[in-house]
Design a protein around this motif. Structure first.
Motif, short mmCIF file in Angstrom:
data_model
loop_
_atom_site.label_atom_id
_atom_site.label_comp_id
_atom_site.label_asym_id
_atom_site.label_seq_id
_atom_site.Cartn_x
_atom_site.Cartn_y
_atom_site.Cartn_z
N ILE A 253 -1.39 3.16 -3.16
CA ILE A 253 -2.80 2.78 -3.35
C ILE A 253 -3.36 2.35 -1.99
CG2 ILE A 253 -4.41 1.28 -4.56
CD1 ILE A 253 -2.24 0.87 -6.70
N SER B 230 3.01 1.46 -3.45
CA SER B 230 2.26 1.82 -4.65
C SER B 230 1.48 3.11 -4.50
CB SER B 230 1.29 0.68 -5.00
OG SER B 230 0.32 0.53 -3.97
N GLN C 281 0.83 -1.20 0.00
CA GLN C 281 0.00 0.00 0.00
C GLN C 281 0.86 1.25 0.00
OE1 GLN C 281 -2.51 -0.45 3.42
NE2 GLN C 281 -4.03 -1.74 2.35
N ILE D 281 -6.80 -4.60 -6.94
CA ILE D 281 -6.72 -3.15 -7.11
C ILE D 281 -7.91 -2.70 -7.93
CG2 ILE D 281 -5.34 -1.24 -8.06
CD1 ILE D 281 -2.87 -2.94 -7.59
N THR D 282 -8.55 -1.63 -7.50
CA THR D 282 -9.71 -1.11 -8.20
C THR D 282 -9.28 -0.37 -9.47
OG1 THR D 282 -9.64 0.92 -6.90
CG2 THR D 282 -11.01 -0.88 -6.05
N LYS D 283 -10.25 -0.17 -10.40
CA LYS D 283 -9.96 0.46 -11.68
C LYS D 283 -9.39 1.87 -11.53
CE LYS D 283 -13.35 -2.02 -14.53
NZ LYS D 283 -14.57 -1.89 -15.37
N SER D 284 -9.84 2.59 -10.56
CA SER D 284 -9.39 3.98 -10.39
C SER D 284 -7.92 4.09 -10.04
CB SER D 284 -10.23 4.67 -9.31
OG SER D 284 -10.10 3.99 -8.08
N HIS D 285 -7.27 3.00 -9.63
CA HIS D 285 -5.87 3.04 -9.22
C HIS D 285 -4.98 2.16 -10.11
CE1 HIS D 285 -7.94 4.22 -5.42
NE2 HIS D 285 -6.93 5.08 -5.36
N GLY E 275 -12.16 -3.96 -11.13
CA GLY E 275 -10.72 -3.81 -11.03
C GLY E 275 -9.99 -5.02 -11.57
N ARG F 148 -1.38 3.18 -11.11
CA ARG F 148 -0.31 3.17 -10.12
C ARG F 148 0.26 1.77 -9.87
NH1 ARG F 148 -2.66 6.97 -5.19
NH2 ARG F 148 -3.27 8.77 -6.45
N SER G 277 -6.31 1.54 -1.06
CA SER G 277 -7.36 0.51 -1.12
C SER G 277 -6.83 -0.85 -1.53
CB SER G 277 -8.47 0.95 -2.08
OG SER G 277 -7.94 1.10 -3.39
N LEU G 278 -5.52 -0.97 -1.73
CA LEU G 278 -4.93 -2.25 -2.12
C LEU G 278 -5.18 -3.30 -1.03
CD1 LEU G 278 -1.46 -2.82 -3.69
CD2 LEU G 278 -2.08 -4.06 -1.60
#
Length: 678
Positions: free
Chosen positions: A320, A318, A315, A337-341, A358, A344, A322-323
Motif C-alpha cells: 500500500i 502491505s 508500505q 489506510i484509505t478505503k481503496s486499499h 478510510g 490489503r 499511500s500507507l
C-alpha cells in the motif's frame, strides 16, 4: 521609580525596606487585595519585591514621609497586579519640581515638544527633529530629557561634553549608532525576566545584546584622547604615560560589570543560537549542556526515525504506497489506510478507528515505540523547562546590573543622536550659566528649519536681560509674518540648551530657566464649560501666579478673545505686572499696537517687529525681526492671500478707513446696509 542616567547615584534610602513593608502590609493603601492581606502574605510579598537582596542605603527618607507613603502606594498597587515574581524596581528617587525645568501641560502642548497640536503626531514635533536614536531605551530617555530639562549647570555641561565629544568625531558617532542598533532593549528584557514572563527568545536576545557590549566599549574607547581636562573619565595615573579619557557620561563603566560577562557566557552555553519564541515549542537547551536533555532528545529523535523506518517497511510489506504513520493527541501514533486499499491490510493490524475516507490501525510494535517516544518527549520538555527557569533566575540575579548597563547605553544613544543632529544641521554649543541673560544670535526654529530646504529659514537674534533694558520684548507685526514662530523658537532653543543639546543658532548664552510658561493659540474646553477666552485667562492667571524672576514666559496675543478695549486693557496690565512685580524674562507677541507705548514708561520693555515690504499693493514677508514697533497688522492683505472673495476684501478696506477716521455713526451704517441688500 525609574532608571537613572549613567553616572548618577541611586537614591535608595534606608527607609526603602519600610516603604516595601508598608506597601505590602498597610491595609489603608490602595490595593485590590488589601482586605485579604495578612502578616504572612506581607512577609512573602516583601521578600519577592526586594528579591531578598541587600538595599544600598544612600539617602534618608525620614524627612519625606509623604514621598515614602506615595512610593508605598505605588508598590502596593504594582504588587497586586503582579502576584508572582519580583517587581523590577531598580531604585527609589525623590522627585522635586525644582530639580528640573517645570513644564506644565500647556507649555508641552503649545511648544509641540513631543507631539503636534493638530493630529497629536510625533512627526512635526521637536522630539521628532532631534530623535535619531538607534535603540528603544535611547528614545525613551531622550523623551524624558526633553520633558524634564535640567537646572543644574554642572549636569548640563556634562551632557554637553558628551555631545561635543561625538560631534568632533562624526565617523565614530556613525559607527557607534550602527553598533547600538544591534543591541536589544536590556531594560525591558531584564524587567520581563524579573516579572517571570521572559521567553526563550527574550533570553537569547539578552545574551546576544550583552555579548555586543565589549565591542561597543572598545569602539567608544577608540576615540579616547590623552587626559587633558578635569571632569572627563579617570584622572591620569602616576607615571609618564597619561591616562586616556572620554566624557564621563560615555564611559560605559556599567557595561563592564563582570557579572554581565559571566551571564552572557552562561546563556551562550545553555541556549541554542536561535531560541524559539515559546518554551513549549522545545529545542531551547543547547546540545551538550545537560545529559538528561541530550539522552531524552536522542531517544525522542531516534524514535521518530524508527517510525519513519516502520512506515517505509509497512508500505512495502502491505503493498500500500499511500500507507502513512500519523499522530494525534487522542490516539497517539497510528497507521492510516484509505478505503481503496483496505483489502490489503495485514492480519496483525489492530483496527483503531473508522474515518470518512478510510481506517486507522495500530500494531504492538508501533504502540511500544510510541510509549518510549512520548516518555522521552515528556522528560525532555520537563527538563528543558526546569533548566530554562534556572537561566531566568540567573538573569534576575543580575537584573540590576543589566538595567544599569541599559541606562548607560541609552545615555550614549541620546548623546549620539543629539550629536548627529547638531552636525547635520549646524547647531552650536550654547553657554549655559546661572545668569538671567538669554542671548541668541541667528537663532532658528528647529522644527520649521527641518521642514524647509537647507538655508532657506531666516534666522533672528533675541536678547533678554532683566538686569539691562530687555526684560520683556513686545513683538508686533503682520499676521503670518512669523511672530509666533519667533517666540516659540526662543523657548525651544532654551529647552534644548538645558537638556544638554546643541542649539540651532550661531551662538547662544542661556541663563538657566526654572520654568517655561506659554500662552499660545486659541482653544476652548467645552467639557468644563470654558470658552476660548476663559481658557486663555485661566492660563494667563496661572502664569502670573507661578512665574519667578528666573522663568521664561511666552505670551501670544493675550486678550484677543474679547472686545478690543477689554483686550488691550488686560494685555497692558499683564505686561506691567510681568515687568513690575515678577521680573521674568518674557516675549509678548501682540496685534495691539497701543502696547508699544509701554516702552516709554517701563525701562525694561523694548519693542521689536517683524519686517514686511509693500510693493505694488502686495506685501512681502521678510521674516526678519527688527527693532521698533509696527503700526499695521496687514490683516486684510492676509485675508486676501487666504482667498476671501474680492467683494469682501473691498468692503473690508472701506470699513477700515471709516473706523480709522472715527466714522461710527449713520454714515457707517448706511453702506453696511447697502452692501447687505445688494
Amino acid at each position: 521609580m525609574i532608571a537613572d542616567e549613567a553616572g548618577a547615584k541611586d537614591i535608595l534610602g534606608p527607609l526603602w525596606t519600610s516603604v516595601v513593608d508598608e506597601a505590602c502590609a498597610n491595609p489603608t493603601l490602595p490595593s485590590p487585595d488589601r482586605d485579604r492581606r495578612t502578616k504572612t502574605e506581607a512577609t512573602q510579598n516583601r521578600r519577592r519585591t526586594r528579591g531578598e537582596e541587600p538595599v544600598e542605603e544612600l539617602v534618608d527618607l525620614a524627612n519625606h514621609p509623604l514621598a515614602a507613603r506615595a512610593a508605598a502606594g505605588v508598590v502596593a498597587y504594582a504588587r497586586s497586579t503582579q502576584p508572582t515574581g519580583a517587581l523590577p524596581i531598580a531604585q527609589l528617587r525623590i522627585y522635586a519640581p525644582g530639580d528640573s525645568v517645570v513644564l506644565d501641560e500647556a507649555a508641552i502642548a503649545n511648544l509641540e515638544l513631543v507631539e503636534t497640536l493638530i493630529g497629536k503626531r510625533k512627526d512635526g514635533s521637536l522630539l521628532h527633529v532631534i530623535d535619531q536614536t538607534a535603540t528603544a531605551p535611547g528614545g525613551r530617555m531622550l523623551r524624558r530629557w526633553l520633558l524634564y530639562p535640567l537646572v543644574d549647570i554642572a549636569a548640563i555641561r556634562r551632557r554637553q561634553d558628551g555631545v561635543a565629544w561625538l560631534v568632533e568625531r562624526p565617523a565614530l558617532c556613525d559607527s557607534i549608532q550602527q553598533q547600538l542598533g544591534r543591541v536589544a532593549d536590556l531594560e525591558r528584557l531584564a524587567g520581563k525576566a524579573t516579572l517571570g514572563v521572559a521567553t526563550p527568545r527574550d533570553l537569547g536576545r539578552l545574551r546576544d545584546a550583552i555579548a555586543q557590549l565589549p565591542d561597543l566599549m572598545d569602539l567608544v574607547r577608540s576615540g579616547a584622547d590623552a587626559f587633558s581636562a578635569i571632569g572627563f573619565g579617570t584622572a591620569p595615573a602616576s607615571g609618564d604615560e597619561p591616562a586616556l579619557w572620554i566624557p564621563r557620561l560615555l564611559d560605559l563603566k556599567a557595561c563592564a560589570d563582570r557579572a554581565l560577562g559571566a551571564l552572557a557566557k552562561r546563556l551562550q552555553g545553555s541556549l541554542v543560537d536561535e531560541p524559539p519564541s515559546l518554551l513549549k515549542d522545545g529545542g531551547v537547551i543547547r546540545a551538550g549542556y545537560d545529559t538528561i536533555v541530550d539522552d531524552a532528545r536522542r531517544l525522542a529523535d531516534g524514535g521518530k526515525e524508527d517510525i519513519l523506518v516502520i512506515e517505509e517497511r509497512e508500505q512495502k510489506r502491505s503493498g500500500i504506497p499511500s500507507l502513512k504513520v500519523r499522530y494525534n493527541r487522542v490516539f497517539g501514533y497510528y497507521i492510516e489506510i484509505t478505503k481503496s486499499h483496505l483489502a490489503r491490510v495485514p492480519d496483525d493490524y489492530i483496527r483503531k478507528q473508522t474515518i470518512a475516507n478510510g481506517e486507522r490501525f495500530v500494531t504492538p510494535e508501533l504502540a511500544e515505540l510510541e510509549k518510549k517516544v512520548l516518555a522521552a518527549e515528556e522528560t525532555l520538555a520537563a527538563r528543558e523547562a526546569e533548566l530554562f527557569r534556572a537561566e531566568v533566575a540567573a538573569v534576575v540575579g543580575v537584573a540590576r546590573q543589566i538595567s544599569c548597563a541599559g541606562a548607560a547605553i541609552a545615555v550614549l544613544d541620546v548623546c549620539a543622536s543629539l550629536a548627529q543632529v547638531a552636525a547635520e544641521r549646524g547647531y552650536c554649543r550654547p553657554v549655559v550659566d546661572d545668569s538671567l541673560v538669554l542671548d541668541i544670535v541667528d537663532g532658528r526654529h528647529p522644527v520649521i528649519e527641518a521642514m524647509l530646504p537647507a538655508g532657506s529659514f531666516v534666522p533672528n537674534d533675541c536678547k533678554l536681560d532683566p538686569e539691562a533694558v530687555a526684560q520683556l520684548v513686545l513683538i508686533t507685526g503682520p499676521n503670518m509674518a512669523g511672530k509666533s514662530t519667533y517666540i516659540r523658537q526662543v523657548a525651544q532653543i532654551s529647552l534644548l540648551a538645558q537638556i544638554g543639546s546643541f542649539v540651532p543658532a550661531k551662538s547662544a548664552t542661556i541663563g538657566v530657566c526654572d520654568r517655561v510658561f506659554t500662552r499660545v493659540g486659541a482653544a476652548d474646553n467645552l467639557s468644563r464649560g470654558d470658552s476660548t477666552f476663559m481658557v486663555e485667562m485661566r492660563e494667563t492667571a496661572s502664569i502670573l501666579a507661578k512665574a519667578t524672576k528666573r522663568s521664561l514666559v511666552v505670551l501670544d496675543e493675550v486678550g484677543r478673545g474679547t472686545s478690543t478695549f477689554d483686550g488691550v486693557s488686560i494685555a497692558w496690565a499683564v505686561c506691567e505686572h510681568l515687568h513690575d512685580a515678577i521680573g521674568a524674562r518674557a516675549l509678548f507677541a501682540t496685534h495691539y499696537h497701543e502696547l508699544v507705548a509701554l516702552a516709554e514708561t517701563r525701562p525694561r520693555i523694548c519693542n521689536v517687529s517683524v519686517a514686511v515690504r509693500e510693493h505694488a499693493g502686495e506685501i512681502v514677508f521678510l521674516r526678519r525681526v527688527v527693532p521698533g514697533g509696527a503700526n499695521k497688522s496687514y490683516g486684510i492683505d492676509v485675508a486676501r492671500l487666504a482667498g476671501l472673495p474680492g467683494s469682501v476684501i473691498v468692503r473690508s478696506r472701506q470699513i477700515m478707513k471709516q473706523l480709522e477716521g472715527g466714522s461710527l455713526g449713520g454714515s457707517f451704517a448706511g453702506p453696511q446696509l447697502t452692501l447687505g441688500t445688494a
